[in-house]
Design a protein around this motif. Structure first.
Motif, PDB file in Angstrom:
ATOM      1  N   THR A 162     -30.089   9.023  13.974  1.00 27.54           N
ATOM      2  CA  THR A 162     -30.120  10.445  14.321  1.00 27.54           C
ATOM      3  C   THR A 162     -31.550  10.961  14.290  1.00 27.54           C
ATOM      4  N   ASP A 215     -13.150   8.072  15.074  1.00 31.13           N
ATOM      5  CA  ASP A 215     -13.778   7.683  13.801  1.00 31.13           C
ATOM      6  C   ASP A 215     -14.024   6.182  13.715  1.00 31.13           C
ATOM      7  N   ASP A 216     -14.891   5.794  12.802  1.00 36.68           N
ATOM      8  CA  ASP A 216     -15.029   4.378  12.471  1.00 36.68           C
ATOM      9  C   ASP A 216     -13.681   3.885  11.934  1.00 36.68           C
ATOM     10  N   LEU A 265     -13.403  17.671  14.322  1.00 36.87           N
ATOM     11  CA  LEU A 265     -13.678  17.361  12.918  1.00 36.87           C
ATOM     12  C   LEU A 265     -13.292  15.920  12.634  1.00 36.87           C
ATOM     13  N   ALA A 266     -14.297  15.056  12.612  1.00 41.84           N
ATOM     14  CA  ALA A 266     -14.079  13.655  12.271  1.00 41.84           C
ATOM     15  C   ALA A 266     -14.132  13.509  10.751  1.00 41.84           C
ATOM     16  N   ARG A 267     -13.903  12.282  10.292  1.00 38.99           N
ATOM     17  CA  ARG A 267     -13.948  12.012   8.850  1.00 38.99           C
ATOM     18  C   ARG A 267     -15.377  11.786   8.365  1.00 38.99           C
ATOM     19  N   SER A 268     -16.291  11.604   9.305  1.00 37.71           N
ATOM     20  CA  SER A 268     -17.711  11.493   8.975  1.00 37.71           C
ATOM     21  C   SER A 268     -18.463  12.542   9.773  1.00 37.71           C
ATOM     22  N   GLY A 269     -19.613  12.944   9.254  1.00 41.43           N
ATOM     23  CA  GLY A 269     -20.454  13.870  10.004  1.00 41.43           C
ATOM     24  C   GLY A 269     -20.919  13.233  11.301  1.00 41.43           C
ATOM     25  N   PHE A 270     -21.205  11.937  11.231  1.00 43.80           N
ATOM     26  CA  PHE A 270     -21.758  11.222  12.379  1.00 43.80           C
ATOM     27  C   PHE A 270     -20.847  11.289  13.597  1.00 43.80           C
ATOM     28  N   HIS A 271     -19.541  11.246  13.389  1.00 45.31           N
ATOM     29  CA  HIS A 271     -18.612  11.277  14.527  1.00 45.31           C
ATOM     30  C   HIS A 271     -18.041  12.668  14.788  1.00 45.31           C
ATOM     31  N   SER A 272     -18.443  13.648  13.991  1.00 45.61           N
ATOM     32  CA  SER A 272     -17.999  15.014  14.257  1.00 45.61           C
ATOM     33  C   SER A 272     -18.670  15.493  15.537  1.00 45.61           C
ATOM     34  N   MET A 329     -18.005  18.259  19.353  1.00 49.60           N
ATOM     35  CA  MET A 329     -17.352  19.430  19.922  1.00 49.60           C
ATOM     36  C   MET A 329     -16.654  19.015  21.202  1.00 49.60           C
ATOM     37  N   LEU A 362     -16.642  15.380   3.774  1.00 52.02           N
ATOM     38  CA  LEU A 362     -16.825  14.229   4.670  1.00 52.02           C
ATOM     39  C   LEU A 362     -17.083  12.938   3.903  1.00 52.02           C
ATOM     40  N   ARG A 363     -16.753  11.831   4.545  1.00 51.66           N
ATOM     41  CA  ARG A 363     -17.197  10.529   4.036  1.00 51.66           C
ATOM     42  C   ARG A 363     -18.732  10.566   3.992  1.00 51.66           C
ATOM     43  N   PRO A 410     -11.012  13.321  17.356  1.00 47.32           N
ATOM     44  CA  PRO A 410     -12.230  12.593  16.960  1.00 47.32           C
ATOM     45  C   PRO A 410     -12.058  11.089  17.155  1.00 47.32           C
ATOM     46  N   ARG A 415     -17.610  21.884   4.975  1.00 47.89           N
ATOM     47  CA  ARG A 415     -17.161  20.603   5.532  1.00 47.89           C
ATOM     48  C   ARG A 415     -17.937  19.417   4.965  1.00 47.89           C
ATOM     49  N   TRP A 416     -19.242  19.604   4.775  1.00 46.07           N
ATOM     50  CA  TRP A 416     -20.115  18.489   4.395  1.00 46.07           C
ATOM     51  C   TRP A 416     -19.594  17.785   3.145  1.00 46.07           C
ATOM     52  N   ILE A 426     -22.646  10.155   4.310  1.00 45.46           N
ATOM     53  CA  ILE A 426     -23.398   9.610   5.433  1.00 45.46           C
ATOM     54  C   ILE A 426     -24.043   8.283   5.030  1.00 45.46           C
ATOM     55  N   ASP A 485      -5.476  15.199  13.974  1.00 45.70           N
ATOM     56  CA  ASP A 485      -5.704  13.905  14.610  1.00 45.70           C
ATOM     57  C   ASP A 485      -4.385  13.129  14.628  1.00 45.70           C
ATOM     58  N   GLU A 506     -26.643   5.615   9.868  1.00 47.87           N
ATOM     59  CA  GLU A 506     -26.328   6.825  10.647  1.00 47.87           C
ATOM     60  C   GLU A 506     -27.511   7.794  10.617  1.00 47.87           C
ATOM     61  N   SER A 544     -24.312  20.995   9.916  1.00 46.82           N
ATOM     62  CA  SER A 544     -22.870  20.838   9.699  1.00 46.82           C
ATOM     63  C   SER A 544     -22.273  22.093   9.058  1.00 46.82           C
ATOM     64  N   ASP A 590     -12.558   4.353   8.372  1.00 44.36           N
ATOM     65  CA  ASP A 590     -12.506   5.748   7.906  1.00 44.36           C
ATOM     66  C   ASP A 590     -11.141   6.398   8.114  1.00 44.36           C
TER      67      ASP A 590
END
Lengths: 217, 217
Positions: B152, A173-174, A94-101, A103, B141-142, A171, B137-138, B144, B199, B148, B130, A177
């Motif tokens: 994708t 993250d940027d 679980l990152a702070r952004s969806g983009f870096h989330s 598994m 999050l920060r 994670p 979660r969405w 998008i 984290d 990004e 997500s 973030d």
């Protein structure tokens, strides 16, 4: 032991996140040995099919089995190209952004062609699959009958062309973030065994073997 | 709601153990909704590839995503046939013979062709994936970023041709084998979440959200 050739080919080279890829036999074998269920892919009339199936590994071979009258096994026995993928899901990242989330996982993708296991190794290969699922079970079972062996197709796929892909850890993250007030980390996941459920027809005094009671992965 | 057509076709008809197969949308959707990781099969140069990937279901669509520069996603976007298989392993079925030993599972095999999710639904589809992994979660999050979204690729596959296959319950042994003094039954298996691991760079006072603490499948 002879030197171990890499399992890397252009077809098994990990392109996305190449640092997560590896091609040495021991890494691939360890991931295969940690599981017993693969997703087997093959093509029929241009359509891919992906079928979950049990497997066993022995040295440089993967064994799979099925009904001798199965269309799938019949097609595979003719030596069509297959892909065997084994995936262990180890956590949600679980990152702070969806983009870096992401598994955490360990997976193997193996390419090759299946061949029929020779008759003199067929029962042995069935034992290897059984033992991969539950160590020690084979010796406790009612011995296999000739007609059961005949009703089973057993195939082997050589471990020659494969990749392992592994992600571990927190994670990534940027940088900006990290200052956000969002919970981040990993939810670890494991395949857990519950308390064994005796067959309703089991005699009440039948002892539960240690390998059943303590099954784990 | 309009009447729901069956997802059964000759290609998705379960031949082995046909009583375990079903083709109604609700059964298929329930199995898809219980997971978030599929094994996606496709063909390139005659070779099948099977790749584990996250997915989300919304009504009669499956969404998958990946890097916009991924070879896999690029090939899929061209509308090649794909197979999406989702497997939940529910238990080891320990019979008194190897021949009747089995697994309890719920699985779906879905055939179709992928298409690119239209731009006006792309971020929504990413949210669906997500949310399938971790509900709620969405919103935490920060938000998008446009770059990004552009980086994708998001594809959709219609749920039109599929089968569900389910096995539950105790082993089914040969009648004479029930008298043998061999333990038989089921070892139940579930994907279990461990205690979330923060984290290392998380500020110590960041509260852990309820959906993270209580994640389960």
């Amino acid at each position: 032991m002879s030197p171990v050739p890499s399992l890397k080919t252009p077809r098994t080279t990990v392109r996305r996140m190449p640092k997560r890829g590896s091609y040495d036999f021991d890494t691939v074998a360890a991931i295969l040995d940690a599981g017993f269920l693969c997703h087997l892919g093959f093509v029929a009339d241009g359509q891919p099919y992906v079928v979950p199936t049990a497997y066993g590994r022995e040295e440089r071979l993967i064994y799979v089995h099925g009904s001798a009258v199965s269309r799938t096994l019949g097609a595979l026995a003719e030596g069509v190209p297959v892909c065997i993928t084994v995936t262990h899901l180890d956590g949600l990242v679980l990152a702070r952004s969806g983009f870096h989330s992401s598994m955490n996982y360990r997976s193997v993708m193996l390419l090759g062609r299946a061949e029929v296991v020779p008759a003199d190794r067929k029962v042995h290969a069935m034992e290897v699959i059984s033992e991969q699922i539950l160590r020690g079970r084979w010796a406790d079972l009612r011995p296999i009958k000739r007609k059961e062996v005949n009703a089973t197709a057993v195939l082997q796929i050589p471990i020659e062309e494969a990749s392992a892909k592994v992600r571990t850890g927190p994670p990534g993250d940027d940088e900006p973030d990290y200052a956000l007030p969002i919970w981040a980390g990993v939810i670890p996941l494991t395949l857990k065994a519950g308390k064994p459920i005796p067959d309703p027809r089991l005699a009440a005094d039948t002892p539960i073997p240690a390998n059943v009671k303590r099954w784990r992965r």
